[in-house]
Design a protein around this motif. Structure first.
Motif, PDB file in Angstrom:
ATOM      1  N   ILE A   1       0.764  -1.125   0.267  1.00 27.49           N
ATOM      2  CA  ILE A   1       0.203   0.110  -0.187  1.00 27.49           C
ATOM      3  C   ILE A   1       0.862   1.158   0.000  1.00 27.49           C
ATOM      4  CG2 ILE A   1      -1.581   1.447   1.326  1.00 27.49           C
ATOM      5  CD1 ILE A   1      -2.731  -1.541   2.267  1.00 27.49           C
ATOM      6  N   THR A   2       0.947   2.204  -0.726  1.00 29.18           N
ATOM      7  CA  THR A   2       1.814   3.271  -1.226  1.00 29.18           C
ATOM      8  C   THR A   2       0.221   4.428  -1.233  1.00 29.18           C
ATOM      9  OG1 THR A   2       2.975   1.747  -2.575  1.00 29.18           O
ATOM     10  CG2 THR A   2       3.447   4.751  -2.339  1.00 29.18           C
ATOM     11  N   VAL A   3       1.548   5.624  -0.175  1.00 27.38           N
ATOM     12  CA  VAL A   3       0.665   6.901   0.011  1.00 27.38           C
ATOM     13  C   VAL A   3       0.829   7.425  -0.690  1.00 27.38           C
ATOM     14  CG1 VAL A   3      -0.133   8.272   2.064  1.00 27.38           C
ATOM     15  CG2 VAL A   3       0.219   6.152   2.596  1.00 27.38           C
ATOM     16  N   ARG A   4       0.129   7.891  -1.377  1.00 32.74           N
ATOM     17  CA  ARG A   4       0.894   9.128  -2.808  1.00 32.74           C
ATOM     18  C   ARG A   4       0.546  10.165  -1.398  1.00 32.74           C
ATOM     19  NH1 ARG A   4      -0.031   8.440  -8.111  1.00 32.74           N
ATOM     20  NH2 ARG A   4       0.224   9.705  -8.107  1.00 32.74           N
ATOM     21  N   ASP A   5       1.350  11.364  -2.005  1.00 32.02           N
ATOM     22  CA  ASP A   5       0.700  12.668  -1.902  1.00 32.02           C
ATOM     23  C   ASP A   5       0.362  13.028  -1.825  1.00 32.02           C
ATOM     24  OD1 ASP A   5       3.246  12.042  -0.011  1.00 32.02           O
ATOM     25  OD2 ASP A   5       4.883  13.225  -1.526  1.00 32.02           O
ATOM     26  N   ASN A   6      -0.672  13.935  -1.460  1.00 31.28           N
ATOM     27  CA  ASN A   6      -1.616  14.770  -1.531  1.00 31.28           C
ATOM     28  C   ASN A   6      -2.773  14.158  -2.011  1.00 31.28           C
ATOM     29  OD1 ASN A   6      -0.118  16.789  -0.774  1.00 31.28           O
ATOM     30  ND2 ASN A   6       0.036  17.274  -2.075  1.00 31.28           N
ATOM     31  N   GLY A   7      -2.994  12.774  -2.839  1.00 27.55           N
ATOM     32  CA  GLY A   7      -3.763  11.250  -2.708  1.00 27.55           C
ATOM     33  C   GLY A   7      -3.681  10.294  -2.353  1.00 27.55           C
ATOM     34  N   PRO A   8      -4.785   9.593  -3.078  1.00 26.28           N
ATOM     35  CA  PRO A   8      -4.972   7.977  -2.735  1.00 26.28           C
ATOM     36  C   PRO A   8      -3.860   6.686  -2.810  1.00 26.28           C
ATOM     37  CG  PRO A   8      -5.209   7.998  -5.648  1.00 26.28           C
ATOM     38  CD  PRO A   8      -4.907   9.319  -4.822  1.00 26.28           C
ATOM     39  N   TYR A   9      -4.580   5.925  -1.606  1.00 24.67           N
ATOM     40  CA  TYR A   9      -3.592   5.152  -1.014  1.00 24.67           C
ATOM     41  C   TYR A   9      -3.609   4.157  -2.681  1.00 24.67           C
ATOM     42  CZ  TYR A   9      -4.606   5.916   3.848  1.00 24.67           C
ATOM     43  OH  TYR A   9      -4.540   6.777   4.201  1.00 24.67           O
ATOM     44  N   ILE A  10      -2.563   3.565  -2.946  1.00 22.00           N
ATOM     45  CA  ILE A  10      -2.073   2.872  -4.344  1.00 22.00           C
ATOM     46  C   ILE A  10      -1.999   1.718  -3.823  1.00 22.00           C
ATOM     47  CG2 ILE A  10      -1.047   1.800  -6.010  1.00 22.00           C
ATOM     48  CD1 ILE A  10      -2.947   5.086  -6.638  1.00 22.00           C
ATOM     49  N   VAL A  11      -3.172   0.204  -3.947  1.00 22.02           N
ATOM     50  CA  VAL A  11      -2.900  -1.091  -3.396  1.00 22.02           C
ATOM     51  C   VAL A  11      -2.208  -2.076  -4.323  1.00 22.02           C
ATOM     52  CG1 VAL A  11      -3.803  -2.799  -1.515  1.00 22.02           C
ATOM     53  CG2 VAL A  11      -4.474  -0.521  -1.565  1.00 22.02           C
ATOM     54  N   ARG A  12      -1.129  -2.298  -4.435  1.00 23.18           N
ATOM     55  CA  ARG A  12      -0.809  -3.418  -5.258  1.00 23.18           C
ATOM     56  C   ARG A  12      -0.399  -4.699  -4.461  1.00 23.18           C
ATOM     57  NH1 ARG A  12       1.733   1.141  -6.853  1.00 23.18           N
ATOM     58  NH2 ARG A  12       1.895   1.537  -8.998  1.00 23.18           N
ATOM     59  N   GLY A  13      -0.922  -5.949  -5.503  1.00 21.02           N
ATOM     60  CA  GLY A  13      -0.836  -7.295  -4.932  1.00 21.02           C
ATOM     61  C   GLY A  13      -1.947  -8.072  -5.075  1.00 21.02           C
ATOM     62  N   GLU A  14      -1.941  -9.445  -4.046  1.00 16.63           N
ATOM     63  CA  GLU A  14      -3.468 -10.058  -3.931  1.00 16.63           C
ATOM     64  C   GLU A  14      -4.032  -9.553  -2.736  1.00 16.63           C
ATOM     65  OE1 GLU A  14      -2.620 -14.294  -3.404  1.00 16.63           O
ATOM     66  OE2 GLU A  14      -0.948 -14.201  -5.357  1.00 16.63           O
ATOM     67  N   PHE A  15      -5.522  -9.069  -3.238  1.00 15.58           N
ATOM     68  CA  PHE A  15      -6.089  -8.457  -2.098  1.00 15.58           C
ATOM     69  C   PHE A  15      -7.497  -8.351  -1.888  1.00 15.58           C
ATOM     70  CE2 PHE A  15      -5.391  -5.356  -4.250  1.00 15.58           C
ATOM     71  CZ  PHE A  15      -5.938  -4.201  -4.872  1.00 15.58           C
ATOM     72  N   THR A  16      -8.698  -8.213  -1.199  1.00  7.66           N
ATOM     73  CA  THR A  16      -9.869  -8.683  -1.776  1.00  7.66           C
ATOM     74  C   THR A  16     -10.487  -6.898  -0.904  1.00  7.66           C
ATOM     75  OG1 THR A  16     -10.262 -10.423  -1.702  1.00  7.66           O
ATOM     76  CG2 THR A  16     -12.070  -9.319  -1.084  1.00  7.66           C
ATOM     77  N   VAL A  17     -10.917  -5.954  -1.767  1.00  8.19           N
ATOM     78  CA  VAL A  17     -11.648  -4.938  -0.679  1.00  8.19           C
ATOM     79  C   VAL A  17     -13.279  -4.905  -0.819  1.00  8.19           C
ATOM     80  CG1 VAL A  17     -12.233  -2.358  -1.113  1.00  8.19           C
ATOM     81  CG2 VAL A  17     -10.719  -3.422  -2.157  1.00  8.19           C
ATOM     82  N   VAL A  18     -13.576  -5.421   0.760  1.00 10.95           N
ATOM     83  CA  VAL A  18     -15.159  -5.996   0.612  1.00 10.95           C
ATOM     84  C   VAL A  18     -15.688  -4.559   1.889  1.00 10.95           C
ATOM     85  CG1 VAL A  18     -14.782  -8.202   1.159  1.00 10.95           C
ATOM     86  CG2 VAL A  18     -14.468  -6.195   2.821  1.00 10.95           C
ATOM     87  N   ASP A  19     -16.959  -4.794   1.646  1.00 13.67           N
ATOM     88  CA  ASP A  19     -17.562  -3.878   2.072  1.00 13.67           C
ATOM     89  C   ASP A  19     -18.248  -3.645   3.251  1.00 13.67           C
ATOM     90  OD1 ASP A  19     -20.040  -5.257   1.662  1.00 13.67           O
ATOM     91  OD2 ASP A  19     -20.485  -4.293  -0.038  1.00 13.67           O
ATOM     92  N   ALA A  20     -19.293  -3.287   3.984  1.00 15.00           N
ATOM     93  CA  ALA A  20     -19.271  -3.585   4.820  1.00 15.00           C
ATOM     94  C   ALA A  20     -20.412  -4.252   5.549  1.00 15.00           C
ATOM     95  CB  ALA A  20     -19.846  -1.434   5.494  1.00 15.00           C
ATOM     96  N   GLU A  21     -20.355  -4.789   4.405  1.00 16.12           N
ATOM     97  CA  GLU A  21     -21.527  -5.783   4.557  1.00 16.12           C
ATOM     98  C   GLU A  21     -20.939  -7.375   4.391  1.00 16.12           C
ATOM     99  OE1 GLU A  21     -24.473  -5.054   1.812  1.00 16.12           O
ATOM    100  OE2 GLU A  21     -25.683  -4.055   3.719  1.00 16.12           O
ATOM    101  N   GLY A  22     -19.789  -7.376   4.203  1.00 19.10           N
ATOM    102  CA  GLY A  22     -18.156  -8.091   4.124  1.00 19.10           C
ATOM    103  C   GLY A  22     -18.779  -8.893   2.235  1.00 19.10           C
ATOM    104  N   LYS A  23     -19.089  -7.748   1.637  1.00 13.86           N
ATOM    105  CA  LYS A  23     -19.310  -8.231  -0.082  1.00 13.86           C
ATOM    106  C   LYS A  23     -18.121  -8.000  -0.959  1.00 13.86           C
ATOM    107  CE  LYS A  23     -24.322  -8.183   0.226  1.00 13.86           C
ATOM    108  NZ  LYS A  23     -25.617  -6.994  -0.457  1.00 13.86           N
ATOM    109  N   ALA A  24     -17.560  -8.266  -0.932  1.00 15.03           N
ATOM    110  CA  ALA A  24     -16.406  -7.796  -2.416  1.00 15.03           C
ATOM    111  C   ALA A  24     -17.031  -7.282  -3.684  1.00 15.03           C
ATOM    112  CB  ALA A  24     -15.518  -9.513  -2.537  1.00 15.03           C
ATOM    113  N   PHE A  25     -15.462  -6.123  -3.525  1.00 13.29           N
ATOM    114  CA  PHE A  25     -15.588  -5.194  -4.807  1.00 13.29           C
ATOM    115  C   PHE A  25     -14.964  -6.399  -5.997  1.00 13.29           C
ATOM    116  CE2 PHE A  25     -16.599  -2.176  -2.081  1.00 13.29           C
ATOM    117  CZ  PHE A  25     -16.869  -0.983  -2.445  1.00 13.29           C
TER     118      PHE A  25
END
Length: 68
Positions: A6-30
């Motif tokens: 996870i790379t913190v970009r100056d004045n910008g977003p978090y860039i996530v690279r690799g194997e991961f899953t982004v899930v919402d508050a209900e546990g559903k995967a994007f």
């Protein structure tokens, strides 16, 4: 297993690279992707993903590792 970074970009977003899953508050995967940009400014219309709104809103944050 591939390393995830996870790379913190100056004045910008978090860039996530690799194997991961982004899930919402209900546990559903994007949709899985190899790289995503996660919003830090709170202004994105596509939360939790970045849409570039930080530039329009003048978001400013540039943290460095080791700073308290």
């Amino acid at each position: 297993m591939a390393e995830t970074t996870i790379t913190v970009r100056d004045n910008g977003p978090y860039i996530v690279r690799g194997e991961f899953t982004v899930v919402d508050a209900e546990g559903k995967a994007f949709e899985k992707k190899e790289v995503v940009a996660l919003c830090r400014c709170g202004h994105s219309a596509t939360k939790p993903f970045c849409d570039g709104a930080h530039q329009r809103e003048g978001f400013s944050s540039a943290p460095r590792a080791g700073q308290s």
